[in-house]
Design a protein around this motif. Structure first.
Motif, PDB file in Angstrom:
ATOM      1  N   ARG A 157       0.804  -1.217   0.000  1.00 33.76           N
ATOM      2  CA  ARG A 157       0.000   0.000   0.000  1.00 33.76           C
ATOM      3  C   ARG A 157       0.841   1.273   0.000  1.00 33.76           C
ATOM      4  NH1 ARG A 157      -3.570  -1.472  -2.676  1.00 33.76           N
ATOM      5  NH2 ARG A 157      -3.736   0.781  -2.789  1.00 33.76           N
ATOM      6  N   ASP A 209      -0.124   4.026  -2.341  1.00 33.15           N
ATOM      7  CA  ASP A 209      -1.099   5.076  -2.055  1.00 33.15           C
ATOM      8  C   ASP A 209      -0.437   6.424  -1.821  1.00 33.15           C
ATOM      9  OD1 ASP A 209      -2.996   3.096  -2.214  1.00 33.15           O
ATOM     10  OD2 ASP A 209      -3.211   2.855  -0.033  1.00 33.15           O
ATOM     11  N   LEU A 222      -3.175 -10.223  -4.878  1.00 30.62           N
ATOM     12  CA  LEU A 222      -4.370 -10.298  -5.723  1.00 30.62           C
ATOM     13  C   LEU A 222      -5.523 -10.937  -4.966  1.00 30.62           C
ATOM     14  CD1 LEU A 222      -2.382  -9.502  -7.988  1.00 30.62           C
ATOM     15  CD2 LEU A 222      -3.506 -11.207  -9.436  1.00 30.62           C
ATOM     16  N   ALA A 227      -4.486  -5.638  -5.317  1.00 33.63           N
ATOM     17  CA  ALA A 227      -4.366  -5.311  -6.734  1.00 33.63           C
ATOM     18  C   ALA A 227      -5.376  -6.150  -7.496  1.00 33.63           C
ATOM     19  CB  ALA A 227      -2.949  -5.570  -7.245  1.00 33.63           C
ATOM     20  N   ALA A 228      -5.849  -5.625  -8.621  1.00 34.48           N
ATOM     21  CA  ALA A 228      -6.879  -6.319  -9.389  1.00 34.48           C
ATOM     22  C   ALA A 228      -6.302  -7.350 -10.343  1.00 34.48           C
ATOM     23  CB  ALA A 228      -7.699  -5.310 -10.183  1.00 34.48           C
ATOM     24  N   SER A 229      -5.029  -7.179 -10.729  1.00 32.99           N
ATOM     25  CA  SER A 229      -4.387  -8.093 -11.656  1.00 32.99           C
ATOM     26  C   SER A 229      -2.887  -7.933 -11.509  1.00 32.99           C
ATOM     27  CB  SER A 229      -4.801  -7.790 -13.097  1.00 32.99           C
ATOM     28  OG  SER A 229      -4.298  -6.526 -13.497  1.00 32.99           O
ATOM     29  N   TYR A 230      -2.132  -8.854 -12.129  1.00 31.13           N
ATOM     30  CA  TYR A 230      -0.676  -8.704 -12.092  1.00 31.13           C
ATOM     31  C   TYR A 230      -0.265  -7.415 -12.788  1.00 31.13           C
ATOM     32  CZ  TYR A 230      -0.533 -13.544 -10.503  1.00 31.13           C
ATOM     33  OH  TYR A 230      -0.708 -14.688  -9.775  1.00 31.13           O
ATOM     34  N   ALA A 231      -0.934  -7.058 -13.876  1.00 26.77           N
ATOM     35  CA  ALA A 231      -0.597  -5.832 -14.594  1.00 26.77           C
ATOM     36  C   ALA A 231      -0.830  -4.592 -13.738  1.00 26.77           C
ATOM     37  CB  ALA A 231      -1.410  -5.743 -15.882  1.00 26.77           C
ATOM     38  N   ASP A 232      -1.821  -4.655 -12.841  1.00 24.74           N
ATOM     39  CA  ASP A 232      -2.131  -3.525 -11.972  1.00 24.74           C
ATOM     40  C   ASP A 232      -1.326  -3.537 -10.677  1.00 24.74           C
ATOM     41  OD1 ASP A 232      -4.063  -2.506 -13.707  1.00 24.74           O
ATOM     42  OD2 ASP A 232      -5.629  -3.810 -12.882  1.00 24.74           O
ATOM     43  N   HIS A 233      -0.574  -4.601 -10.442  1.00 22.54           N
ATOM     44  CA  HIS A 233       0.163  -4.691  -9.179  1.00 22.54           C
ATOM     45  C   HIS A 233       1.239  -3.603  -9.122  1.00 22.54           C
ATOM     46  CE1 HIS A 233       2.561  -6.221  -5.851  1.00 22.54           C
ATOM     47  NE2 HIS A 233       1.550  -7.020  -5.561  1.00 22.54           N
ATOM     48  N   PRO A 234       1.380  -2.940  -7.977  1.00 22.49           N
ATOM     49  CA  PRO A 234       2.358  -1.852  -7.869  1.00 22.49           C
ATOM     50  C   PRO A 234       3.802  -2.255  -8.099  1.00 22.49           C
ATOM     51  CG  PRO A 234       0.763  -1.757  -6.073  1.00 22.49           C
ATOM     52  CD  PRO A 234       0.530  -3.062  -6.770  1.00 22.49           C
ATOM     53  N   THR A 261       3.930 -10.574 -17.564  1.00 15.96           N
ATOM     54  CA  THR A 261       3.206  -9.310 -17.478  1.00 15.96           C
ATOM     55  C   THR A 261       4.057  -8.121 -17.887  1.00 15.96           C
ATOM     56  OG1 THR A 261       1.836 -10.185 -15.680  1.00 15.96           O
ATOM     57  CG2 THR A 261       1.927  -7.785 -15.923  1.00 15.96           C
TER      58      THR A 261
END
Length: 380
Positions: free
Chosen positions: A241, A244, A278, A283-290, A325
């Motif tokens: 997080r 953020d 996930l 995170a919503a997906s691996y691509a969206d993971h920070p 990814t």
């Protein structure tokens, strides 16, 4: 931040499996073999398993962890801990853990567990620690016999909703240099801030001992700030997080808030666990993971498994997801691995030896293989 090796293609799963890997965040009770759970349950008369066939039990654990229900997710650990209440069971589970990690190409791991969760059959805290340590050493010997080099240290975890943190911290200190390399607190973040256990952290700091804190997974920036500024954590368990406190503008420019800048500038390690994150909705997906942005910005990011059984994962699979990814190369995987080794709770000279004698040569050999095969293909 890419090197000359970045022109090579992403490695395949077999190359990733053979690459030397370092794991800092893995729970012993979250990584049992399903067949072992079934066998131990039968031996101990535990009749509450939802499935008694190993493959179906494996699927049940993953489905429960993916369900979105906290009750079902916590139930998974009730079953694994239930069969980890005897010395023999703890030795076996610990040894198998090491063998499984070694077979996956892990060369160094810190595996955590909460001794207070293994006392139902009459073991003492000390007996739990000694059983797990024995299992880890046996696992290292068995792995070496199979041609796999690995070193494993234990992290003793206190449950943040309980009141035994100081007792477990003192236990970790007594078994320091005897297989235990540090301390951790785990459990629900919301409502149970790390500041409830300041006495444990103050004790560890006085003893110059190491500790990590689960923070920034579910509760956000306040838990990260408390773990660092009030408690003095050496590493952040998850810490995902921190994203953020990072702003990305439409033009792609990035601005770090003061906490994020502090974490990056102080090189505070983040024990990121993509698949687990996930499952928990970080995170919503691996691509969206920070992790993609954190790697690009140069944070001390590391890749971890968290709970291999519940997430149906391994270090090879975690790296494979990231390679597919983000098109990471062996150079990127080495970067994550060196980050983790730099952040381990063992002496500096031993970390340096692992990096120079094991990790870098391992990746160099894989690169040489690729160059050789590529040259052969071009000349044929």
């Amino acid at each position: 931040m890419q090197t000359a090796f970045s022109q090579s293609p992403p490695p395949d799963e077999e190359q990733i499996r053979r690459a030397p890997k370092v794991l800092l965040h893995d729970h012993l009770d979250g990584g049992l073999r399903p067949a072992t759970i079934v066998e131990l349950a039968a031996e101990q008369g535990y009749d509450r398993l939802p499935e008694t066939e190993p493959d179906r039990l494996r699927a049940w654990f993953r489905e429960a962890a993916d369900s979105g229900s906290l009750v079902r997710y916590l139930e998974t650990f009730a079953h694994t801990c239930a069969v980890m209440q005897t010395r023999e069971a703890l030795v076996r589970v610990a040894a198998e853990c090491v063998q499984d990690l070694a077979a996956d190409g892990v060369v160094y791991a810190e595996v955590r567990y909460a001794p207070e969760q293994h006392l139902e059959a009459g073991l003492t805290l000390e007996e739990v620690v000694e059983a797990v340590n024995e299992g880890f050493r046996e696992g290292e010997r068995l792995a070496a016999a199979e041609g796999n080099r690995i070193r494993v240290g234990a992290l003793l975890t206190a449950m943040r909703h309980a009141a035994r943190a100081l007792e477990i911290a003192e236990l970790a200190n007594r078994y320091r240099d005897l297989g235990v390399v540090g301390f951790d607190i785990a459990g629900a973040e919301a409502g149970f801030p790390p500041t409830r256990h300041l006495d444990a952290f103050e004790f560890l700091k006085r003893e110059n001992n190491h500790f990590t804190i689960h923070a920034g997974e579910a509760f956000g920036l306040p838990s990260i700030w408390q773990a660092l500024q009030w408690c003095g954590a050496d590493r952040l368990g998850h810490g995902v997080r921190i994203i953020d406190d990072i702003q990305v503008a439409e033009d792609g420019s990035v601005k770090l808030g003061r906490l994020a800048a502090y974490v990056r500038d102080k090189r505070i390690p983040l024990e990121l666990c993509p698949t687990s994150n996930l499952q928990t909705g970080a995170a919503a997906s691996y691509a969206d993971h920070p992790i993609g942005l954190l790697r690009r910005l140069g944070f001390r990011a590391t890749v971890n498994t968290d709970n291999r059984l519940m997430s149906a994962t391994s270090m090879t699979l975690e790296f494979t997801h990231l390679v597919r990814t983000f098109r990471y190369t062996l150079d990127d995987l080495q970067w994550f691995t060196v980050n983790a080794m730099k952040s381990a709770f063992i002496p500096f000279d031993e970390r340096l030896a692992m990096i120079n004698d094991v990790i870098k040569p391992g990746y160099a050999a894989l690169r040489s293989e690729w160059l050789f095969s590529n040259s052969a293909a071009l000349s044929s």
